[in-house]
Design an enzyme around this catalytic site. Structure first.
Site, PDB file in Angstrom:
ATOM      1  N   CYS A   1      21.206  63.240 -28.261  1.00 10.93           N
ATOM      2  CA  CYS A   1      21.727  64.558 -28.613  1.00 10.93           C
ATOM      3  C   CYS A   1      23.219  64.467 -28.910  1.00 10.93           C
ATOM      4  O   CYS A   1      23.986  63.940 -28.099  1.00 10.93           O
ATOM      5  CB  CYS A   1      21.471  65.532 -27.473  1.00 10.93           C
ATOM      6  SG  CYS A   1      22.295  67.118 -27.665  1.00 10.93           S
TER       7      CYS A   1
ATOM      8  N   CYS B   1      25.351  66.035 -26.174  1.00 12.74           N
ATOM      9  CA  CYS B   1      25.496  65.188 -24.983  1.00 12.74           C
ATOM     10  C   CYS B   1      26.481  64.055 -25.250  1.00 12.74           C
ATOM     11  O   CYS B   1      27.245  63.657 -24.365  1.00 12.74           O
ATOM     12  CB  CYS B   1      24.139  64.619 -24.573  1.00 12.74           C
ATOM     13  SG  CYS B   1      22.911  65.885 -24.162  1.00 12.74           S
TER      14      CYS B   1
END
Length: 234
Positions: free
Chosen positions: A90, A93
């Site tokens: 992600c 992230c």
């Protein structure tokens, strides 16, 4: 009543029906959008305890001979900053990991290690995440660091204004990613003191891209006290 009048009446009724359906659908869409941007349907987080975290089983990511150990080993001597990664691929992230990694020189000066845990290991996802994160990474197969009560944000999260703001923020900084792996169970960040000092900071991801404030992490890390063993106290 003539046929022409009947046809006009039927057309009017049909038009009103279609308008009502359209208005109803629009109203439902607006209501969904409003509700998605409130906290009414968010899973309430449960604060973790030191006792809960201590006994979590983690694994090293060594492909040849992975080692299983208790999570307390990460912080029992020097404390630790630990990121529970929602999904390594992600880009949100990766942004948070990169920001936490900017603290690495200061954490090193304090003697506080930086770690991350992931919930799964898929292909080269962890290896691809490593350039963004300057600490060791371990596997939490039972997803305990994402509890005690796991919180999920499903597809309705994509209707949240804050999520889209987070998307644009990370994209504008040049972060990119992929869609590999489970990404609905929300993550977080912990700062934990050595021994029984306890949890000094617990940030729970509220929505996709809700990252921790690095300044708060550093402030909490500075509160970590040197661990004194029982033998030294005597």
């Amino acid at each position: 009543m003539c046929k022409q009048e009947m046809s006009f009446l039927d057309l009017s009724v049909f038009s009103m029906g279609m308008w009502s359906l359209g208005a109803g659908a629009l109203g439902a869409a607006v209501l969904s959008l409003i509700l998605a941007n409130t906290d009414l349907f968010l899973t309430k987080s449960v604060t973790a305890t030191l006792e809960f975290l201590e006994d979590i089983e983690l694994k090293t990511l060594d492909n040849e001979s992975p080692k299983t150990f208790k999570a307390r080993e990460l912080w029992e001597h020097h404390g630790a900053v630990i990121m529970a990664v929602r999904r390594p691929g992600c880009f949100l992230c990766r942004e948070e990991a990169a920001e936490l990694s900017t603290l690495k020189p200061q954490l090193d000066q304090l003697g506080v290690p930086l770690y991350a845990v992931v919930k799964e290991k898929i292909g080269s996802e962890v290896e691809d995440f490593q350039p963004y994160f300057k600490g060791k990474i371990f596997l939490d197969e039972r997803k305990k660091f994402y509890g005690p009560q796991k919180r999920k944000m499903m597809y309705m999260g994509f209707l949240r204004l804050g999520v889209w703001q987070n998307f644009f923020r990370a994209r504008s900084k040049g972060f990119s990613g992929n869609l590999e792996g489970e990404g609905f169970i929300l993550g977080g960040v912990y700062v934990i003191g050595p021994g029984k000092q306890g949890i000094l900071l617990e940030h729970r991801e509220k929505e996709f891209g809700d990252k921790v404030d690095p300044a708060s992490v550093l402030e909490a890390a500075k509160k970590i006290k040197p661990h004194t063993s029982a033998s030294e106290e005597k």
